[in-house]
Design an enzyme around this catalytic site. Structure first.
Site, PDB file in Angstrom:
ATOM      1  CB  ILE A 158       6.454  -5.101   5.913  1.00 19.37           C
ATOM      2  CG1 ILE A 158       5.754  -4.535   7.152  1.00 19.37           C
ATOM      3  CG2 ILE A 158       5.759  -6.347   5.416  1.00 19.37           C
ATOM      4  CD1 ILE A 158       4.354  -4.034   6.898  1.00 19.37           C
TER       5      ILE A 158
ATOM      6  CB  SER B   5       7.744  -8.033  -2.426  1.00 17.67           C
ATOM      7  OG  SER B   5       8.484  -8.949  -3.173  1.00 17.67           O
ATOM      8  CB  THR B   6       7.519  -4.284   1.625  1.00 17.77           C
ATOM      9  OG1 THR B   6       7.502  -5.536   2.307  1.00 17.77           O
ATOM     10  CG2 THR B   6       6.760  -3.249   2.434  1.00 17.77           C
TER      11      THR B   6
ATOM     12  N   GLY C 182      -2.963  -2.133  -0.153  1.00 16.87           N
ATOM     13  CA  GLY C 182      -2.907  -1.639   1.208  1.00 16.87           C
ATOM     14  C   GLY C 182      -2.796  -2.728   2.242  1.00 16.87           C
TER      15      GLY C 182
ATOM     16  NE  ARG D  55      -5.400 -10.739  -5.603  1.00 20.92           N
ATOM     17  CZ  ARG D  55      -4.537 -10.145  -4.801  1.00 20.92           C
ATOM     18  NH1 ARG D  55      -3.448 -10.770  -4.424  1.00 20.92           N
ATOM     19  NH2 ARG D  55      -4.755  -8.931  -4.385  1.00 20.92           N
TER      20      ARG D  55
ATOM     21  CG  HIS E   7       0.405 -10.656  -6.728  1.00 17.09           C
ATOM     22  ND1 HIS E   7       1.021  -9.433  -6.897  1.00 17.09           N
ATOM     23  CD2 HIS E   7      -0.488 -10.489  -5.698  1.00 17.09           C
ATOM     24  CE1 HIS E   7       0.541  -8.570  -6.002  1.00 17.09           C
ATOM     25  NE2 HIS E   7      -0.358  -9.186  -5.271  1.00 17.09           N
TER      26      HIS E   7
ATOM     27  NE  ARG F  54      -1.226 -12.506  -0.788  1.00 17.52           N
ATOM     28  CZ  ARG F  54      -1.474 -11.239  -1.153  1.00 17.52           C
ATOM     29  NH1 ARG F  54      -2.117 -10.437  -0.334  1.00 17.52           N
ATOM     30  NH2 ARG F  54      -1.086 -10.801  -2.322  1.00 17.52           N
TER      31      ARG F  54
HETATM   32  C1  SIN Z   1      -3.428  -5.190  -5.253  1.00 17.25           C
HETATM   33  O1  SIN Z   1      -3.265  -4.012  -4.958  1.00 17.25           O
HETATM   34  O2  SIN Z   1      -4.224  -5.581  -6.105  1.00 17.25           O
HETATM   35  C2  SIN Z   1      -2.606  -6.212  -4.562  1.00 17.25           C
HETATM   36  C3  SIN Z   1      -2.982  -6.334  -3.172  1.00 17.25           C
HETATM   37  C4  SIN Z   1      -2.507  -7.641  -2.640  1.00 17.25           C
HETATM   38  O3  SIN Z   1      -1.971  -8.449  -3.372  1.00 17.25           O
HETATM   39  O4  SIN Z   1      -2.710  -7.903  -1.462  1.00 17.25           O
END
Ligand code: SIN
Length: 507
Positions: free
Chosen positions: A16, A45-46, A52, A276, A330, A365
């Protein structure tokens, strides 16, 4: 090879962020070349993004607070302002009006989703497969409706740097290597999932852009902040794993340990929807203590609300309603250090998306801000990158004497690299472990460099990029004595923020 040639703006990477940069530069009337080593959309990765794309709705101030809070107060407020103040207009202009993404709706309008550490539902999504519903139409739009020249299966190996600026890149396709001169170069090469054994990224995420920029002398920052998603399907022997979106917990799914107990309330007041980093460390600790952790999806209509994920679970033989999960690499919060238009410390070099460090994420993040960051910074950088003359500089001499690598060379080195990253530079780190990791990674990089002096091939350059970036991560982690966000040093100083996940005894 179909000749890459000189261009006003060279964009490297077609997720993206790269597509947004290419679109913006094209809209400004520039001649744009977009080079991607991918041959299929799934290599970005997008495509894999599930949850979302967050927007501000009626309360931008709260969205900003959520981003800063999730980062444990470390996000750059100026960068957060840029992200949030441009979020809704960029999403509306590009994703809705230009490429026509069909975000899920309910009777009242958009069906906003909820994820961890968001104060309210504000996430636009297409089921839990948002990435591919954004990426495919965006790729098609750029290829079919703009003048952007898209070069698939084309890797950037090195930047054409000269006296503090970058004038393009050496591009490789089918083993042929050509310098492509550009008025400006925009790196959008994504993350570093290939450095870890379990990752939610595609296998191609080898950190190419960060390595190229660092080797050319650009500043990088926040490299220690590698985000682990708490809930990836644990995978089979072959390591087949996939993300189980935070949106599933947003809809009511609950984490349980090997004794069947719900544990997140003991770690954080927001329980399963805590930041997270806290959830990832708790899941790791409970896996160690009780053997496994599962996501219990029985509180929701999993098949009805998340049909793609339910299908993946079925294909993998998961015995629903519980999905065995583990943390997986991630997202890299750090990267090439850039300003609010994606400008790096080198002239004419930009970085956008996951390979960039904008300051938006700080040490951790907030969910569903990565597509948004790629979109907003991609547009800003693409617009800014237009207007430079194209200059020719002396290209580096890339040797092509013996392009074939021994079959198992790259695979063996990658295995060693991933092992040390998982064991010493993972969710929890120690001072000793980080020293050992740096020693191993320095040796490994030396071996790879020795090969790179005698031959040039894409796989060797990917390995070189991975070894450079792994060292940058390990070094940054060793230099930062403060546990904060994604960087948790078992024997380091705490930043003073109360984050209960950080108190788990791992002895
Ligand atoms: C997720 O859908 O848990 C990942 C979303 C993200 O990493 O922004």
């Amino acid at each position: 090879m179909p000749g890459p040639r000189d261009t006003d703006v060279l964009v490297v990477g077609a997720g993206i962020a790269g597509l947004s940069a290419a679109l913006a530069a094209d809209r400004e009337g520039a001649d744009v070349t977009l080079a991607t080593k991918a041959t299929r959309p799934e290599s970005a990765s997008t495509w894999w993004a599930q949850g979302g794309i967050a927007v501000s709705r009626d309360d931008p101030a709260q969205f900003k607070r959520d981003i800063v809070d999730a980062s444990a107060g470390t996000a750059d407020p100026g960068a957060v302002d840029v992200l949030v103040d441009n979020a809704d207009s960029a999403v509306r202009d590009v994703l809705v009006d230009t490429i026509g993404v069909d975000f899920d709706t309910n009777g009242e309008g958009f069906d906003y989703g909820q994820e961890a550490a968001h104060d309210e539902p504000r996430i636009l999504h297409v089921e839990a497969a948002t990435g591919k519903h954004v990426h495919v139409p965006f790729l098609n739009y750029v290829a079919d409706e703009t003048d952007v020249r898209v070069l698939e299966d084309t890797a950037a190996l090195e930047l054409l740097g000269h006296e503090g600026a970058v004038y393009g890149a050496m591009l490789e396709r089918d083993g042929g290597i050509t310098p492509t001169y550009a008025g400006a170069t925009v790196l959008a090469t994504g993350g570093i999932g290939a450095l870890y054994p379990r990752s939610t990224n595609p296998a191609d995420a080898t950190g190419d852009g960060i390595a190229m920029a660092a080797l050319a002398g650009a500043d990088v920052a926040d490299m220690e902040y590698v985000q682990f998603h708490p809930t990836a399907y644990v995978g089979d022997e072959a390591g087949e794993s996939f993300l189980v979106s935070e949106a599933v917990r947003g809809e009511g799914a609950i984490l349980r340990n090997g004794d069947g107990e719900r544990f997140m309330p003991d770690y954080h007041e927001d329980a399963d929807l805590a930041p997270r980093d806290v959830v990832a460390r708790a899941v790791e600790a409970e896996r160690e203590a009780t053997g496994e952790v599962v996501l219990d999806v029985s509180p929701l209509d999993f098949e009805g609300e998340f049909p793609s994920l339910a299908g993946k679970c079925q294909d993998a033989g998961v015995d629903l309603p519980t999905v065995p999960v583990a943390p997986a690499e991630h997202f890299l919060c750090g990267g090439v250090d850039v300003d609010d238009r994606g400008r790096s410390s080198l002239g004419r070099l930009y970085a956008v998306g996951e390979c960039a460090r904008t300051g938006v994420h700080g040490a951790n993040r907030l969910a569903s801000t990565s597509l948004l960051e790629g979109l907003v910074w991609g547009l800003r950088a693409g617009e800014d990158a237009v207007g430079n003359d194209i200059r020719t500089v002396e290209p580096p001499e890339l040797l092509d004497r013996d392009p074939e690598l021994p079959d198992n060379f790259a695979a063996g080195k990658f295995r060693r690299l991933r092992r040390v990253m998982a064991e010493q530079v993972g969710i929890e780190r120690t001072t000793d472990g980080l020293s050992r990791a740096q020693a191993v990674l320095r040796r490994l990089k030396g071996e790879v460099d020795a090969y790179a002096r005698t031959r040039t091939s894409r796989s060797l350059y990917e390995l070189r990029a991975a070894s450079v970036v792994a060292l940058l991560v390990a070094r940054a982690a060793a230099e930062n004595r403060e546990s904060v966000g994604c960087h948790y040093l078992v024997d380091g100083a705490d930043d003073g923020t109360e984050r209960p996940g950080a108190t788990v005894d791992t002895a």
